[in-house]
Design a protein around this motif. Structure first.
Motif, PDB file in Angstrom:
ATOM      1  N   ARG A   1      33.339  -1.437  -2.413  1.00 38.78           N
ATOM      2  CA  ARG A   1      31.980  -1.626  -2.408  1.00 38.78           C
ATOM      3  C   ARG A   1      31.551  -1.155  -1.075  1.00 38.78           C
ATOM      4  NH1 ARG A   1      29.184  -3.745  -6.370  1.00 38.78           N
ATOM      5  NH2 ARG A   1      30.489  -4.716  -7.912  1.00 38.78           N
ATOM      6  N   HIS A   2      30.070  -0.686  -0.841  1.00 36.36           N
ATOM      7  CA  HIS A   2      29.488  -0.351   0.271  1.00 36.36           C
ATOM      8  C   HIS A   2      29.346  -1.741   1.129  1.00 36.36           C
ATOM      9  CE1 HIS A   2      25.712   0.055   2.668  1.00 36.36           C
ATOM     10  NE2 HIS A   2      26.090   1.549   2.740  1.00 36.36           N
ATOM     11  N   SER A   3      29.123  -2.553   0.842  1.00 36.23           N
ATOM     12  CA  SER A   3      28.893  -4.036   1.199  1.00 36.23           C
ATOM     13  C   SER A   3      30.003  -4.560   2.104  1.00 36.23           C
ATOM     14  CB  SER A   3      28.348  -4.893   0.442  1.00 36.23           C
ATOM     15  OG  SER A   3      29.306  -5.370  -0.604  1.00 36.23           O
ATOM     16  N   SER A   4      31.356  -3.931   1.650  1.00 28.61           N
ATOM     17  CA  SER A   4      32.479  -4.594   2.546  1.00 28.61           C
ATOM     18  C   SER A   4      33.047  -3.743   3.611  1.00 28.61           C
ATOM     19  CB  SER A   4      33.795  -4.312   1.619  1.00 28.61           C
ATOM     20  OG  SER A   4      34.081  -2.981   0.954  1.00 28.61           O
ATOM     21  N   TYR A   5      31.925  -2.888   4.179  1.00 23.31           N
ATOM     22  CA  TYR A   5      32.244  -2.043   5.221  1.00 23.31           C
ATOM     23  C   TYR A   5      31.081  -2.354   6.378  1.00 23.31           C
ATOM     24  CZ  TYR A   5      35.732   0.794   2.722  1.00 23.31           C
ATOM     25  OH  TYR A   5      36.737   1.408   2.111  1.00 23.31           O
ATOM     26  N   SER A   6      31.483  -2.573   7.443  1.00 25.24           N
ATOM     27  CA  SER A   6      30.362  -2.333   8.668  1.00 25.24           C
ATOM     28  C   SER A   6      29.469  -1.164   8.813  1.00 25.24           C
ATOM     29  CB  SER A   6      31.055  -2.915   9.905  1.00 25.24           C
ATOM     30  OG  SER A   6      31.698  -1.724  10.427  1.00 25.24           O
ATOM     31  N   THR A   7      28.366  -1.210   9.183  1.00 24.67           N
ATOM     32  CA  THR A   7      27.536  -0.116   9.330  1.00 24.67           C
ATOM     33  C   THR A   7      28.198   1.136  10.040  1.00 24.67           C
ATOM     34  OG1 THR A   7      25.490  -1.241   9.195  1.00 24.67           O
ATOM     35  CG2 THR A   7      25.359   0.708  10.000  1.00 24.67           C
ATOM     36  N   GLN A   8      28.980   0.783  11.237  1.00 23.45           N
ATOM     37  CA  GLN A   8      29.695   1.571  11.960  1.00 23.45           C
ATOM     38  C   GLN A   8      30.845   2.411  11.188  1.00 23.45           C
ATOM     39  OE1 GLN A   8      28.433   2.208  15.059  1.00 23.45           O
ATOM     40  NE2 GLN A   8      29.899   3.703  15.515  1.00 23.45           N
ATOM     41  N   ALA A   9      31.625   1.622  10.257  1.00 24.96           N
ATOM     42  CA  ALA A   9      32.662   2.033   9.665  1.00 24.96           C
ATOM     43  C   ALA A   9      32.209   3.124   8.329  1.00 24.96           C
ATOM     44  CB  ALA A   9      33.344   0.697   8.936  1.00 24.96           C
ATOM     45  N   LEU A  10      31.026   3.220   8.045  1.00 24.04           N
ATOM     46  CA  LEU A  10      30.473   4.042   6.965  1.00 24.04           C
ATOM     47  C   LEU A  10      29.988   5.136   7.518  1.00 24.04           C
ATOM     48  CD1 LEU A  10      28.458   1.451   4.848  1.00 24.04           C
ATOM     49  CD2 LEU A  10      30.436   2.694   4.310  1.00 24.04           C
ATOM     50  N   LYS A  11      29.745   5.201   9.018  1.00 24.12           N
ATOM     51  CA  LYS A  11      29.377   6.422   9.445  1.00 24.12           C
ATOM     52  C   LYS A  11      30.567   7.418  10.134  1.00 24.12           C
ATOM     53  CE  LYS A  11      27.275   5.493  13.814  1.00 24.12           C
ATOM     54  NZ  LYS A  11      26.076   5.462  14.574  1.00 24.12           N
ATOM     55  N   TYR A  12      30.303   8.638  10.314  1.00 23.99           N
ATOM     56  CA  TYR A  12      31.066   9.416  10.551  1.00 23.99           C
ATOM     57  C   TYR A  12      30.651  10.625  11.440  1.00 23.99           C
ATOM     58  CZ  TYR A  12      35.546  12.225  11.589  1.00 23.99           C
ATOM     59  OH  TYR A  12      36.199  13.240  12.106  1.00 23.99           O
ATOM     60  N   VAL A  13      30.794  10.912  12.735  1.00 24.20           N
ATOM     61  CA  VAL A  13      30.367  11.983  13.499  1.00 24.20           C
ATOM     62  C   VAL A  13      31.332  13.155  13.579  1.00 24.20           C
ATOM     63  CG1 VAL A  13      29.200  12.889  15.248  1.00 24.20           C
ATOM     64  CG2 VAL A  13      28.540  10.801  14.622  1.00 24.20           C
ATOM     65  N   SER A  14      31.083  14.440  13.092  1.00 26.93           N
ATOM     66  CA  SER A  14      32.383  15.328  13.171  1.00 26.93           C
ATOM     67  C   SER A  14      31.842  16.368  14.070  1.00 26.93           C
ATOM     68  CB  SER A  14      32.530  15.949  11.698  1.00 26.93           C
ATOM     69  OG  SER A  14      33.150  17.158  11.982  1.00 26.93           O
ATOM     70  N   ASN A  15      32.936  16.908  15.011  1.00 24.41           N
ATOM     71  CA  ASN A  15      32.682  17.991  15.734  1.00 24.41           C
ATOM     72  C   ASN A  15      32.957  19.291  15.212  1.00 24.41           C
ATOM     73  OD1 ASN A  15      32.027  15.985  17.949  1.00 24.41           O
ATOM     74  ND2 ASN A  15      34.251  15.842  18.275  1.00 24.41           N
ATOM     75  N   ASN A  16      33.159  19.285  13.989  1.00 27.46           N
ATOM     76  CA  ASN A  16      33.649  20.810  13.356  1.00 27.46           C
ATOM     77  C   ASN A  16      32.400  20.883  12.610  1.00 27.46           C
ATOM     78  OD1 ASN A  16      36.529  21.088  14.022  1.00 27.46           O
ATOM     79  ND2 ASN A  16      36.919  19.307  12.584  1.00 27.46           N
ATOM     80  N   ASN A  17      32.416  22.489  12.316  1.00 25.34           N
ATOM     81  CA  ASN A  17      31.197  22.854  11.331  1.00 25.34           C
ATOM     82  C   ASN A  17      31.484  22.999   9.760  1.00 25.34           C
ATOM     83  OD1 ASN A  17      33.025  24.854  11.192  1.00 25.34           O
ATOM     84  ND2 ASN A  17      31.720  26.580  12.015  1.00 25.34           N
ATOM     85  N   LYS A  18      32.780  22.387   9.555  1.00 30.59           N
ATOM     86  CA  LYS A  18      32.945  21.985   8.207  1.00 30.59           C
ATOM     87  C   LYS A  18      33.845  20.704   8.044  1.00 30.59           C
ATOM     88  CE  LYS A  18      35.204  24.177   4.396  1.00 30.59           C
ATOM     89  NZ  LYS A  18      35.895  25.346   3.676  1.00 30.59           N
ATOM     90  N   VAL A  19      33.200  19.912   6.986  1.00 40.89           N
ATOM     91  CA  VAL A  19      33.846  18.721   6.593  1.00 40.89           C
ATOM     92  C   VAL A  19      33.989  18.682   5.014  1.00 40.89           C
ATOM     93  CG1 VAL A  19      33.356  16.308   6.372  1.00 40.89           C
ATOM     94  CG2 VAL A  19      32.676  17.431   8.322  1.00 40.89           C
ATOM     95  N   ILE A  20      35.240  18.465   4.711  1.00 38.33           N
ATOM     96  CA  ILE A  20      35.565  18.385   3.287  1.00 38.33           C
ATOM     97  C   ILE A  20      35.516  16.871   2.695  1.00 38.33           C
ATOM     98  CG2 ILE A  20      37.113  18.765   1.481  1.00 38.33           C
ATOM     99  CD1 ILE A  20      36.169  21.132   2.824  1.00 38.33           C
ATOM    100  N   LEU A  21      34.723  16.685   1.701  1.00 37.64           N
ATOM    101  CA  LEU A  21      34.810  15.398   1.034  1.00 37.64           C
ATOM    102  C   LEU A  21      35.657  15.384  -0.569  1.00 37.64           C
ATOM    103  CD1 LEU A  21      31.261  14.131   1.755  1.00 37.64           C
ATOM    104  CD2 LEU A  21      33.354  13.066   2.635  1.00 37.64           C
ATOM    105  N   ARG A  22      36.401  14.645  -0.667  1.00 40.92           N
ATOM    106  CA  ARG A  22      37.181  14.626  -2.009  1.00 40.92           C
ATOM    107  C   ARG A  22      36.857  13.076  -2.907  1.00 40.92           C
ATOM    108  NH1 ARG A  22      42.982  16.337  -2.329  1.00 40.92           N
ATOM    109  NH2 ARG A  22      42.418  16.686  -4.405  1.00 40.92           N
ATOM    110  N   PHE A  23      36.188  13.273  -3.768  1.00 35.72           N
ATOM    111  CA  PHE A  23      36.122  11.861  -4.709  1.00 35.72           C
ATOM    112  C   PHE A  23      37.141  11.895  -5.559  1.00 35.72           C
ATOM    113  CE2 PHE A  23      33.741   9.601  -7.962  1.00 35.72           C
ATOM    114  CZ  PHE A  23      33.608   8.235  -7.458  1.00 35.72           C
TER     115      PHE A  23
END
Length: 139
Positions: free
Chosen positions: A27-49
């Motif tokens: 669940r979303h609620s089990s994570y802190s706000t900081q743990a849910l965000k990610y700032v990448s320094n690359n121009n490509k990010v892959i997400l796999r569900f």
């Protein structure tokens, strides 16, 4: 220990041998706000569900909000809108400074807080808020 549905983030290009950078599950609620965000320094990010067994319980997947930002030093000019940043205080004691993102001017007053959590500087002083405030004062 994600035994159910999970979302994996790979920072940059991936191969079959790539190791994920971040993983979220549950669940979303089990994570802190900081743990849910990610700032990448690359121009490509892959997400796999990976749906896991969550479909058996009626779960619907995930929601993603993304945007392009720059993280200029405070002395560098920002070609767009420089967010105010500020501080986020946890439990009224421990305060951490927030990054001052530089975002596109088109994201200002669009109804979405694009400066990150706990920073609504891109949505302050918008025409719609001034009209609402004036209406309330008039009434």
């Amino acid at each position: 220990r994600c035994g159910d549905a999970k979302l994996r983030l790979y920072n940059g290009y991936t191969t079959t041998m790539s190791v994920h950078t971040r993983e979220w599950c549950g669940r979303h609620s089990s994570y802190s706000t900081q743990a849910l965000k990610y700032v990448s320094n690359n121009n490509k990010v892959i997400l796999r569900f990976f749906p896991g067994h969550s479909n058996l319980r009626g779960h619907r997947g995930f929601k993603l909000l993304w945007m392009a930002v720059t993280l200029p030093e405070t002395t560098e000019p920002c070609a767009g809108f420089r967010c105010k940043g500020g501080r986020h205080c946890h439990n009224g004691a421990e305060c951490t400074p927030l990054k001052q993102y530089c975002i596109s001017k088109s994201l200002v007053c669009d109804g979405v807080r694009n400066c990150g959590p706990f920073d609504d500087s891109d949505e302050r002083k918008c025409t719609r808020e001034v009209i609402i405030m004036a209406s309330c004062i008039a009434v």
